[in-house]
Design an enzyme around this catalytic site. Structure first.
Site, short mmCIF file in Angstrom:
data_model
loop_
_atom_site.label_atom_id
_atom_site.label_comp_id
_atom_site.label_asym_id
_atom_site.label_seq_id
_atom_site.Cartn_x
_atom_site.Cartn_y
_atom_site.Cartn_z
N ASP A 47 19.61 -84.43 -53.77
CA ASP A 47 18.61 -85.49 -53.87
C ASP A 47 19.22 -86.64 -54.68
O ASP A 47 19.57 -86.47 -55.84
CB ASP A 47 17.36 -84.95 -54.55
N ARG A 101 6.32 -95.79 -60.24
CA ARG A 101 6.18 -96.37 -58.90
C ARG A 101 4.72 -96.72 -58.66
O ARG A 101 3.81 -96.07 -59.16
CB ARG A 101 6.64 -95.37 -57.84
N ASP A 154 17.43 -90.25 -48.68
CA ASP A 154 18.07 -89.90 -49.96
C ASP A 154 18.14 -88.40 -50.22
O ASP A 154 18.33 -87.97 -51.36
CB ASP A 154 17.34 -90.59 -51.12
N GLU A 155 18.04 -87.60 -49.17
CA GLU A 155 18.10 -86.15 -49.32
C GLU A 155 18.90 -85.51 -48.20
O GLU A 155 18.91 -86.00 -47.07
CB GLU A 155 16.69 -85.53 -49.29
#
Length: 206
Positions: A36, A79, A155-156
């Protein structure tokens, strides 16, 4: 090899295999790594702009934050806060706007020059091209190191390293850290890694 030049989020890389197709002995020996990329969008922007990783940084899309690095998170920025709220918490927070495409101009606009007012939001659209390209570089680096790689998102990724683990020279954790180090050496991206006999446990270990 798993990687392709087309790196849209819904693209699937090579499947690392379904546990249902394995017998008990194979399942016992199986080693899967989950990788990750930490605060990925923020990493990409910090690297692109030459900003020190210790500087609080967030990536904004219009007036909201869509990615926050760890220095900013540690000071309460999350976020989905808007930029004004975030700046109240961390006045020196660096906010970088995602790249946008202007239909009126037909070209890309750098993050630093993108406007976030209502007119701009109506006349421009967000481009994730920069992050997709960075993701492709990471996945390519993974594919150079490992035969079985499955891209889970931008992103993984999951990596089946059963073959490497079977050699017995390194533990699954050592293999995971080796993969992590190779990604950083080739791309400059920092990742969290976890290992286990299947995707779920590897993800929980990340």
């Amino acid at each position: 090899r798993c990687c392709r030049n087309d790196v849209d989020d819904d693209d699937d890389a090579r499947d690392i295999g379904h546990p249902g197709s394995m017998d008990a002995s194979q399942l016992q020996r199986r080693v899967v790594i989950h990788l990750d990329l930490d605060c990925f969008y923020a990493q990409v922007e910090a690297k692109r702009l030459g900003i020190d990783p210790s500087v609080p940084l967030a990536v904004q899309q219009w007036s909201g934050l869509i990615a926050v690095n760890y220095p900013a998170r540690h000071r309460g920025v999350k976020r989905h806060l808007n930029v004004t709220e975030a700046k109240k918490l961390v006045p020196e927070l660096v906010c970088v706007h995602v790249e946008t495409i202007g239909d009126d101009e037909g070209g890309h606009v750098d993050a630093e020059t993108a406007e976030d007012d209502a007119h701009d939001k109506q006349s421009r659209k967000v481009s994730l091209r920069r992050y997709r390209r960075a993701s492709w570089r990471v996945m390519s680096a993974l594919a150079d190191r490992c035969e079985h790689v499955e891209r889970a998102s931008i992103d993984e990724a999951y990596v089946d390293v059963t073959g490497l683990a079977a050699c017995g020279r390194k533990t699954p954790r050592e293999i995971a850290e080796d993969v992590r180090a190779k990604i950083f050496a080739k791309t400059g991206c920092v990742a969290s890694v976890g290992s286990g006999p299947n995707r779920l446990i590897a993800r929980l270990a990340t």
